[in-house]
Motif scaffolding. Structure first.
Motif, short mmCIF file in Angstrom:
data_model
loop_
_atom_site.label_atom_id
_atom_site.label_comp_id
_atom_site.label_asym_id
_atom_site.label_seq_id
_atom_site.Cartn_x
_atom_site.Cartn_y
_atom_site.Cartn_z
N LYS A 56 1.31 2.24 1.83
CA LYS A 56 0.29 1.89 0.79
C LYS A 56 -0.91 1.15 1.63
O LYS A 56 -2.01 1.31 1.38
N SER A 57 -0.36 0.17 2.53
CA SER A 57 -1.44 -0.77 3.27
C SER A 57 -2.06 0.12 4.04
O SER A 57 -3.39 0.00 4.17
N THR A 58 -1.77 1.34 4.79
CA THR A 58 -2.42 2.15 5.48
C THR A 58 -3.46 2.94 4.68
O THR A 58 -4.80 2.98 5.30
N ALA A 67 -6.85 -9.64 1.66
CA ALA A 67 -5.55 -9.26 2.37
C ALA A 67 -4.27 -9.92 1.69
O ALA A 67 -4.39 -10.67 0.59
N GLN A 68 -2.98 -9.61 2.21
CA GLN A 68 -1.79 -10.00 1.37
C GLN A 68 -1.76 -11.38 1.41
O GLN A 68 -1.30 -12.37 0.55
N LYS A 69 -1.87 -11.87 2.86
CA LYS A 69 -1.51 -13.44 2.85
C LYS A 69 -2.97 -13.86 2.92
O LYS A 69 -3.91 -13.57 3.79
N CYS A 111 -7.40 -4.86 -2.49
CA CYS A 111 -6.53 -5.78 -2.89
C CYS A 111 -5.22 -5.51 -2.33
O CYS A 111 -4.45 -4.41 -2.74
N ASP A 112 -4.54 -5.82 -1.12
CA ASP A 112 -3.25 -5.42 -0.63
C ASP A 112 -2.18 -6.43 -0.83
O ASP A 112 -2.07 -7.63 -0.23
N GLU A 113 -1.49 -6.20 -2.04
CA GLU A 113 -0.50 -7.20 -2.67
C GLU A 113 -0.89 -8.87 -2.47
O GLU A 113 -0.26 -9.53 -1.86
N SER A 114 -2.04 -8.91 -2.98
CA SER A 114 -2.81 -10.08 -3.05
C SER A 114 -1.97 -11.30 -3.85
O SER A 114 -2.34 -12.51 -3.65
MG MG Z 1 1.86 -3.37 2.91
#
Ligand code: MG
Ligand code: ATP
Lengths: 332, 249
Positions: free
Chosen positions: B42-44, B90-92, B169-172
């Motif tokens: 997913k992130s890729t 980003a996620q973090k 948005c990556d698992e934001s």
């Molecule tokens: Mg990911």
């Protein structure tokens, strides 16, 4: 599921080892051993600095008590046989040659470090880094020889005459005062080549260690490579780069052999880039163990060493203060 | 109709084939959620949409990503422009090591937006993410001093300040407490009016709450995608059914 019925679920899988057992005791022994041995190592290092400083102060005490300090520091004549010990030419020579070297080295070195960290592929970096490490490791006598064979003729036959014809007509600082080629510029040039790889390596290291997220964040905001680099340098790299420069300065200021081979070793206050001069370390290395029968001579050389230590220490403390201030300011 | 069209996208990390022949369209001004188990790519996929994958030298990409009809992987593409128009959260949360104000102002500054009314832009963005009241008295304070939820809202404001068209948005919300997460969710829902959103989430419930369109991935392959209503009500593939029923993943 009725959890209360499946009581086996609550049995601990691993038996806890009691704190008093042999295994646990051994772990604690190892822990305190590590603490003690590393603490001792630090203590020894601190003591060493103290011992060196104390030795220098004690051994140079005769000259420090025989002459007022300002006379020693500002006196311009060095005639031990006549009892005249002016350190000014040596201090000035050391500072001048270091400054020339830093002027030549710092900017190209910092940019090379930036280039290595931000612009090269990891394969190119893997090829270039050992080369730079190799440059750091070359003995100074080799640099000195290279200076004599290559830089001296260059300064004598090309740079000197050219500078004399152009800049030297306006600024006496660039006038060719000495046709031999041995002097501040030659020594400073070779010194610059010596500290260059050191500053490159540390700068690269510092920038590489900036968080990956920072680079990603900046690029994702549409920043160009250069804008990203600028921001990383200003916000995360500056204290480290400054530390790299300080390291280069200390290295250059204490360098003995290469300078001795190239600076001309004339105890005078340099007024031109092409003047021959003399450096503090060279003074000590050239004279220690020689005419020690002259009263106060040995003590004077010890004083030179003390001055050397004092300048490096002072510079490091100042730089440390700047770095601390910068680090605090960056957090803001 | 479509902001992004992904065509036969393949991505390799060294020899590892992590995205396999992905072909899917991302509708404009809607929320597209990418769901799937950990490590499915997913992130890729998300990072391939604004060429942030380029940072990793070991990555190889083939296929096309058409952004408003232009393939962003064309050799002549201005990557900076792509990343400006397609923003990433980003996620973090990662506040840049500078003040709260400068974090939001950084993007507009480098893009030469809002000369003279930078303060207005910053204020507007901070208001848009509901952070203004909390930080208006300490704009000059370091952004790292904010709480996690505040930091993530700051990062959102920072991304929006460069006026992107698409927001990735990556698992934001993954690293936030439930209340902050709900806050971010509400913000994202509100952004649908103006932006095309692509969200990665491993939280099926969150996808249900937010998505107009869902993309389900499994081991680097796209299994099923479609409008959220039918997707959740009657998934066609066995794999999707099992994943939604939490039997696998
Ligand atoms: Mg990911
Ligand atoms: N930097 C990398 N180097 C090598 N392999 C990577 C890298 N990043 C991801 N991968 C591999 O690519 C595959 C997909 O990773 P990706 O991060 O896209 O998964 P994901 O769906 O986002 O997972 P998660 O839900 O855990 O974040 C994984 O098998 C992972 O091992």
């Amino acid at each position: 599921m009725d959890l209360t019925r499946d009581t086996h679920l609550f049995k601990p899988a691993v038996k806890r080892i009691a704190w008093g057992s042999r295994v646990q005791r051994w772990r604690r022994v190892k822990d305190s051993c590590a603490r003690m041995s590393s603490g001792t190592a630090v203590l020894i290092v601190c003591l060493l600095v103290g011992v060196i400083a104390a030795t220098l102060v004690i051994r140079s005490w005769p000259i420090l008590s025989a002459y007022p300090l300002d006379e020693l520091l500002t006196g311009q004549t060095w005639q031990p046989l006549h009892g005249r010990f002016g350190f000014a030419p040596f201090i000035a020579g050391s500072i001048a040659v270091t400054l020339v070297a830093m002027m030549l080295a710092v900017i190209p070195a910092v940019f090379s470090g930036i280039y290595l960290a931000e612009y090269t592929s990891s394969r190119a970096r893997a090829a270039l880094k050992p080369l730079i490490d190799l440059l750091v490791g070359i003995p100074s006598v080799v640099y000195g020889l290279w200076g004599i064979l290559f830089i001296i003729p260059l300064v004598r036959d090309v740079i000197g005459p050219w500078s004399d014809r152009t800049l030297g007509q306006v600024f006496p600082f660039f006038a060719r005062t000495n046709p031999s080629g041995y002097g501040l510029l030659s020594a400073g040039f070779v010194l610059a080549v010596m500290v260059f790889p050191l500053i490159v390596a540390v700068t690269e290291e510092v920038l590489r260690s900036a968080p990956r997220e920072m680079r990603e964040t900046l690029l994702a905001l549409g920043a160009t490579r250069w804008e990203t680099t600028q921001c990383i340098v200003r916000r995360a790299g500056l204290p480290g780069i400054l530390a790299a420069i300080v390291l280069g300065f200390s290295r250059a200021f204490g360098e003995t052999l290469a300078i001795m081979m190239l600076i001309g070793n004339v105890p005078q206050m340099p007024t031109s880039l092409f003047d021959a001069a003399y450096s503090l370390p060279a003074l000590i290395a050239n004279n220690y163990g020689e005419i020690m029968s002259v009263p106060l001579y040995e003590s004077a050389l010890m004083g030179a060493a003390l001055a050397l230590l004092a300048v490096v220490l002072l510079f490091n403390i100042l730089a440390r203060l700047v770095i601390v201030r910068l680090t605090q300011a960056q957090a803001r | 109709m479509y902001a992004l069209s992904i065509r036969q996208l393949n991505v390799w990390y060294d020899k590892q084939h992590v995205l396999k022949d992905i072909t899917v369209d991302v509708p404009r001004r809607q929320i597209t959620a990418i769901i799937g188990p950990s490590g499915c790519g997913k992130s890729t996929l998300l990072k391939s949409l604004n060429r942030l994958l380029d940072l990793n030298e070991r990555v190889r990409v083939s296929g096309q990503v058409l952004f408003e009809g232009q393939n962003i992987y064309d050799p002549g593409t201005d990557v900076t422009d792509v990343r400006t128009r397609i923003g990433l959260l980003a996620q973090k949360p990662f506040p840049l090591p500078m003040s709260i104000f400068d974090n939001v102002a950084y993007g507009p500054r480098i893009h030469g937006l809002g000369n003279g009314h930078l303060a207005q832009i910053v204020t507007a963005q901070l208001q848009a993410v509901g952070l203004w009241e909390e930080v208006k008295d300490r704009l000059k304070a370091p952004a790292t001093g904010l709480s996690g939820g505040q930091q993530q809202r700051l990062c959102l404001a920072r991304t929006l300040a460069v006026a992107p068209e698409v927001l990735l948005c990556d698992e934001s919300t993954a690293s936030l407490d439930p209340i902050s997460a709900r806050g971010i969710e509400a913000l994202l829902r509100g952004l649908r009016e103006k932006y095309t959103l692509v969200l990665v989430t491993h939280d099926i419930e969150q996808a249900r709450r937010l998505a107009d369109h869902v993309v389900f991935m499994w081991l680097g392959e796209l299994v099923e995608h479609g409008p959220a209503g039918p997707f959740f009500a009657q998934p066609e593939q066995k794999l999707t059914q099992a994943y939604l029923a939490r039997e696998i993943g």
